[in-house]
Design a protein around this motif. Sequence first.
Motif, PDB file in Angstrom:
ATOM      1  N   ASP A  86      24.350  69.671 -39.896  1.00 29.70           N
ATOM      2  CA  ASP A  86      23.511  69.448 -38.721  1.00 29.70           C
ATOM      3  C   ASP A  86      22.100  69.067 -39.143  1.00 29.70           C
ATOM      4  N   HIS A  87      21.524  68.129 -38.394  1.00 31.56           N
ATOM      5  CA  HIS A  87      20.156  67.665 -38.625  1.00 31.56           C
ATOM      6  C   HIS A  87      19.466  67.553 -37.278  1.00 31.56           C
ATOM      7  N   THR A  88      18.170  67.823 -37.244  1.00 33.49           N
ATOM      8  CA  THR A  88      17.383  67.627 -36.028  1.00 33.49           C
ATOM      9  C   THR A  88      16.412  66.489 -36.280  1.00 33.49           C
ATOM     10  N   PRO A  89      16.720  65.309 -35.722  1.00 30.84           N
ATOM     11  CA  PRO A  89      15.836  64.171 -35.949  1.00 30.84           C
ATOM     12  C   PRO A  89      14.527  64.307 -35.188  1.00 30.84           C
ATOM     13  N   ALA A  90      13.513  63.663 -35.702  1.00 29.37           N
ATOM     14  CA  ALA A  90      12.203  63.609 -35.037  1.00 29.37           C
ATOM     15  C   ALA A  90      11.661  62.205 -35.238  1.00 29.37           C
ATOM     16  N   PRO A  91      11.051  61.632 -34.210  1.00 28.27           N
ATOM     17  CA  PRO A  91      10.487  60.298 -34.404  1.00 28.27           C
ATOM     18  C   PRO A  91       9.362  60.358 -35.428  1.00 28.27           C
ATOM     19  N   PRO A  92       9.217  59.321 -36.235  1.00 32.38           N
ATOM     20  CA  PRO A  92       8.107  59.309 -37.193  1.00 32.38           C
ATOM     21  C   PRO A  92       6.772  59.460 -36.461  1.00 32.38           C
ATOM     22  N   SER A  93       5.805  60.094 -37.092  1.00 34.04           N
ATOM     23  CA  SER A  93       4.512  60.315 -36.449  1.00 34.04           C
ATOM     24  C   SER A  93       3.725  59.016 -36.291  1.00 34.04           C
ATOM     25  N   SER A  94       4.035  58.028 -37.082  1.00 34.28           N
ATOM     26  CA  SER A  94       3.322  56.759 -37.059  1.00 34.28           C
ATOM     27  C   SER A  94       3.913  55.799 -36.031  1.00 34.28           C
ATOM     28  N   PHE A  95       3.034  55.208 -35.206  1.00 32.20           N
ATOM     29  CA  PHE A  95       3.484  54.178 -34.269  1.00 32.20           C
ATOM     30  C   PHE A  95       4.133  53.024 -35.030  1.00 32.20           C
ATOM     31  N   ALA A  96       3.543  52.640 -36.144  1.00 35.03           N
ATOM     32  CA  ALA A  96       4.058  51.512 -36.919  1.00 35.03           C
ATOM     33  C   ALA A  96       5.488  51.761 -37.385  1.00 35.03           C
ATOM     34  N   LEU A  97       5.776  52.977 -37.830  1.00 37.93           N
ATOM     35  CA  LEU A  97       7.134  53.286 -38.285  1.00 37.93           C
ATOM     36  C   LEU A  97       8.122  53.270 -37.124  1.00 37.93           C
ATOM     37  N   ARG A  98       7.697  53.802 -35.980  1.00 39.13           N
ATOM     38  CA  ARG A  98       8.581  53.765 -34.800  1.00 39.13           C
ATOM     39  C   ARG A  98       8.819  52.332 -34.352  1.00 39.13           C
ATOM     40  N   GLU A  99       7.767  51.505 -34.433  1.00 42.27           N
ATOM     41  CA  GLU A  99       7.922  50.093 -34.078  1.00 42.27           C
ATOM     42  C   GLU A  99       8.830  49.381 -35.078  1.00 42.27           C
ATOM     43  N   ASP A 100       8.770  49.763 -36.342  1.00 47.98           N
ATOM     44  CA  ASP A 100       9.675  49.179 -37.340  1.00 47.98           C
ATOM     45  C   ASP A 100      11.126  49.445 -36.968  1.00 47.98           C
ATOM     46  N   VAL A 101      11.416  50.671 -36.569  1.00 49.74           N
ATOM     47  CA  VAL A 101      12.788  51.012 -36.167  1.00 49.74           C
ATOM     48  C   VAL A 101      13.200  50.172 -34.959  1.00 49.74           C
ATOM     49  N   ALA A 102      12.353  50.115 -33.941  1.00 49.03           N
ATOM     50  CA  ALA A 102      12.681  49.364 -32.726  1.00 49.03           C
ATOM     51  C   ALA A 102      12.866  47.876 -33.033  1.00 49.03           C
ATOM     52  N   ARG A 103      11.969  47.305 -33.811  1.00 49.59           N
ATOM     53  CA  ARG A 103      12.035  45.875 -34.148  1.00 49.59           C
ATOM     54  C   ARG A 103      13.298  45.556 -34.950  1.00 49.59           C
ATOM     55  N   HIS A 104      13.598  46.418 -35.898  1.00 50.29           N
ATOM     56  CA  HIS A 104      14.781  46.222 -36.735  1.00 50.29           C
ATOM     57  C   HIS A 104      16.041  46.325 -35.877  1.00 50.29           C
ATOM     58  N   TRP A 105      16.057  47.301 -34.973  1.00 49.56           N
ATOM     59  CA  TRP A 105      17.231  47.524 -34.119  1.00 49.56           C
ATOM     60  C   TRP A 105      17.487  46.299 -33.250  1.00 49.56           C
ATOM     61  N   ILE A 106      16.436  45.810 -32.632  1.00 51.37           N
ATOM     62  CA  ILE A 106      16.565  44.650 -31.750  1.00 51.37           C
ATOM     63  C   ILE A 106      16.986  43.420 -32.551  1.00 51.37           C
ATOM     64  N   GLY A 107      16.473  43.281 -33.763  1.00 52.79           N
ATOM     65  CA  GLY A 107      16.777  42.133 -34.599  1.00 52.79           C
ATOM     66  C   GLY A 107      18.140  42.172 -35.260  1.00 52.79           C
ATOM     67  N   SER A 108      18.820  43.321 -35.225  1.00 59.19           N
ATOM     68  CA  SER A 108      20.103  43.403 -35.924  1.00 59.19           C
ATOM     69  C   SER A 108      21.221  42.676 -35.182  1.00 59.19           C
ATOM     70  N   GLY A 109      21.054  42.487 -33.874  1.00 60.43           N
ATOM     71  CA  GLY A 109      22.024  41.710 -33.102  1.00 60.43           C
ATOM     72  C   GLY A 109      23.452  42.124 -33.337  1.00 60.43           C
ATOM     73  N   LYS A 110      24.293  41.153 -33.576  1.00 64.54           N
ATOM     74  CA  LYS A 110      25.724  41.406 -33.749  1.00 64.54           C
ATOM     75  C   LYS A 110      26.157  41.385 -35.203  1.00 64.54           C
ATOM     76  N   SER A 111      25.204  41.400 -36.115  1.00 61.77           N
ATOM     77  CA  SER A 111      25.522  41.372 -37.535  1.00 61.77           C
ATOM     78  C   SER A 111      25.891  42.765 -38.028  1.00 61.77           C
ATOM     79  N   ALA A 112      27.119  42.909 -38.515  1.00 58.20           N
ATOM     80  CA  ALA A 112      27.569  44.213 -39.018  1.00 58.20           C
ATOM     81  C   ALA A 112      26.737  44.647 -40.224  1.00 58.20           C
ATOM     82  N   ALA A 113      26.431  43.702 -41.110  1.00 55.65           N
ATOM     83  CA  ALA A 113      25.635  44.039 -42.296  1.00 55.65           C
ATOM     84  C   ALA A 113      24.239  44.486 -41.895  1.00 55.65           C
TER      85      ALA A 113
END
Length: 131
Positions: free
Chosen positions: A14-41
Amino acid sequence: MTPSAPTIRLGGEDHTPAPPSSFALREDVARHWIGSGKSAAKSSRTFGLALGLCVPDLAKRAKVDYRALDCDGDAFGEAVYNHLREAGVTRAEIATAATGCYYLCLVTLSPRKEEVKAAEDFTGPREAPPT
Protein backbone atom coordinates in the motif's frame (compact mmCIF):
# COMPACT_ATOMS: atom_id res chain seq x y z
CA MET A 1 -5.87 22.74 -0.45
CA THR A 2 -4.66 19.21 -1.14
CA PRO A 3 -7.33 16.62 -1.85
CA SER A 4 -7.20 13.46 0.20
CA ALA A 5 -5.52 10.65 -1.66
CA PRO A 6 -6.82 7.13 -1.56
CA THR A 7 -4.32 4.42 -0.76
CA ILE A 8 -3.09 2.66 -3.86
CA ARG A 9 -1.94 -0.94 -3.96
CA LEU A 10 0.97 -1.96 -6.13
CA GLY A 11 2.46 -5.43 -6.00
CA GLY A 12 0.88 -6.19 -2.65
CA GLU A 13 2.12 -2.97 -1.01
CA ASP A 14 0.00 0.00 0.00
CA HIS A 15 1.10 3.54 -0.85
CA THR A 16 -0.50 6.92 -0.17
CA PRO A 17 0.20 9.21 -3.11
CA ALA A 18 0.51 12.96 -2.71
CA PRO A 19 0.72 15.54 -5.46
CA PRO A 20 4.18 17.07 -5.79
CA SER A 21 4.51 20.35 -3.89
CA SER A 22 5.76 22.12 -7.01
CA PHE A 23 3.28 23.50 -9.55
CA ALA A 24 5.84 22.77 -12.27
CA LEU A 25 6.03 19.09 -11.35
CA ARG A 26 2.24 18.76 -11.27
CA GLU A 27 2.08 20.50 -14.65
CA ASP A 28 4.70 18.07 -15.98
CA VAL A 29 2.47 15.15 -15.02
CA ALA A 30 -0.62 16.76 -16.59
CA ARG A 31 1.23 17.75 -19.79
CA HIS A 32 2.80 14.32 -20.17
CA TRP A 33 -0.55 12.60 -19.55
CA ILE A 34 -2.34 14.68 -22.16
CA GLY A 35 0.51 14.19 -24.64
CA SER A 36 0.62 10.41 -24.27
CA GLY A 37 -2.50 9.97 -26.41
CA LYS A 38 -3.01 6.45 -27.66
CA SER A 39 0.64 5.43 -27.64
CA ALA A 40 1.17 2.39 -25.42
CA ALA A 41 4.89 3.14 -25.08
CA LYS A 42 4.24 6.76 -24.15
CA SER A 43 1.49 5.81 -21.69
CA SER A 44 3.80 3.38 -19.87
CA ARG A 45 6.30 6.18 -19.33
CA THR A 46 3.53 8.56 -18.30
CA PHE A 47 2.24 6.09 -15.72
CA GLY A 48 5.76 5.80 -14.31
CA LEU A 49 6.17 9.58 -14.22
CA ALA A 50 2.91 10.11 -12.33
CA LEU A 51 3.66 7.35 -9.84
CA GLY A 52 7.29 8.35 -9.31
CA LEU A 53 6.45 11.99 -8.61
CA CYS A 54 3.41 11.27 -6.42
CA VAL A 55 4.98 8.34 -4.54
CA PRO A 56 8.64 9.38 -4.22
CA ASP A 57 9.56 6.07 -2.55
CA LEU A 58 8.89 4.33 -5.87
CA ALA A 59 11.42 6.57 -7.61
CA LYS A 60 13.96 5.89 -4.85
CA ARG A 61 13.48 2.16 -5.27
CA ALA A 62 13.94 2.55 -9.03
CA LYS A 63 17.13 4.52 -8.26
CA VAL A 64 16.07 7.45 -10.40
CA ASP A 65 15.90 11.18 -9.75
CA TYR A 66 13.72 13.39 -11.94
CA ARG A 67 15.82 16.53 -11.57
CA ALA A 68 19.07 14.63 -12.11
CA LEU A 69 17.61 13.57 -15.47
CA ASP A 70 17.01 17.25 -16.30
CA CYS A 71 13.28 16.67 -15.79
CA ASP A 72 13.12 14.16 -18.64
CA GLY A 73 9.67 12.66 -18.06
CA ASP A 74 10.20 9.82 -20.53
CA ALA A 75 13.46 8.59 -18.99
CA PHE A 76 12.19 9.01 -15.42
CA GLY A 77 8.84 7.39 -16.15
CA GLU A 78 10.46 4.50 -17.98
CA ALA A 79 12.74 3.76 -15.04
CA VAL A 80 9.87 3.77 -12.53
CA TYR A 81 7.60 1.75 -14.83
CA ASN A 82 10.32 -0.85 -15.53
CA HIS A 83 11.10 -1.16 -11.83
CA LEU A 84 7.44 -1.85 -11.06
CA ARG A 85 7.05 -4.38 -13.89
CA GLU A 86 10.25 -6.16 -12.85
CA ALA A 87 8.82 -6.35 -9.32
CA GLY A 88 5.80 -8.19 -10.72
CA VAL A 89 3.27 -5.34 -10.75
CA THR A 90 0.80 -5.68 -13.61
CA ARG A 91 0.20 -2.98 -16.19
CA ALA A 92 -3.43 -2.80 -15.04
CA GLU A 93 -2.38 -2.11 -11.43
CA ILE A 94 0.07 0.53 -12.61
CA ALA A 95 -2.49 2.21 -14.87
CA THR A 96 -5.12 2.32 -12.14
CA ALA A 97 -2.73 3.75 -9.54
CA ALA A 98 -1.25 6.25 -12.02
CA THR A 99 -4.71 7.51 -12.94
CA GLY A 100 -5.30 8.39 -9.29
CA CYS A 101 -1.97 10.24 -9.19
CA TYR A 102 -2.82 12.15 -12.37
CA TYR A 103 -6.14 13.20 -10.83
CA LEU A 104 -4.35 14.47 -7.70
CA CYS A 105 -2.01 16.56 -9.82
CA LEU A 106 -4.79 17.91 -11.99
CA VAL A 107 -7.14 19.01 -9.21
CA THR A 108 -4.36 20.81 -7.35
CA LEU A 109 -3.46 22.96 -10.35
CA SER A 110 -6.62 25.05 -10.12
CA PRO A 111 -7.96 26.75 -7.01
CA ARG A 112 -11.02 25.19 -5.44
CA LYS A 113 -14.28 27.10 -4.97
CA GLU A 114 -13.55 27.63 -1.26
CA GLU A 115 -10.11 29.07 -2.00
CA VAL A 116 -11.49 31.48 -4.56
CA LYS A 117 -14.23 32.62 -2.20
CA ALA A 118 -11.73 33.16 0.61
CA ALA A 119 -9.48 35.24 -1.66
CA GLU A 120 -12.18 37.35 -3.25
CA ASP A 121 -15.76 37.91 -2.13
CA PHE A 122 -17.94 37.68 -5.22
CA THR A 123 -21.15 37.36 -3.25
CA GLY A 124 -21.63 41.03 -2.38
CA PRO A 125 -23.28 43.61 -4.63
CA ARG A 126 -21.09 45.28 -7.18
CA GLU A 127 -20.45 48.98 -6.77
CA ALA A 128 -21.65 51.25 -9.55
CA PRO A 129 -18.81 52.70 -11.60
CA PRO A 130 -18.13 56.42 -11.09
CA THR A 131 -19.75 58.68 -13.68
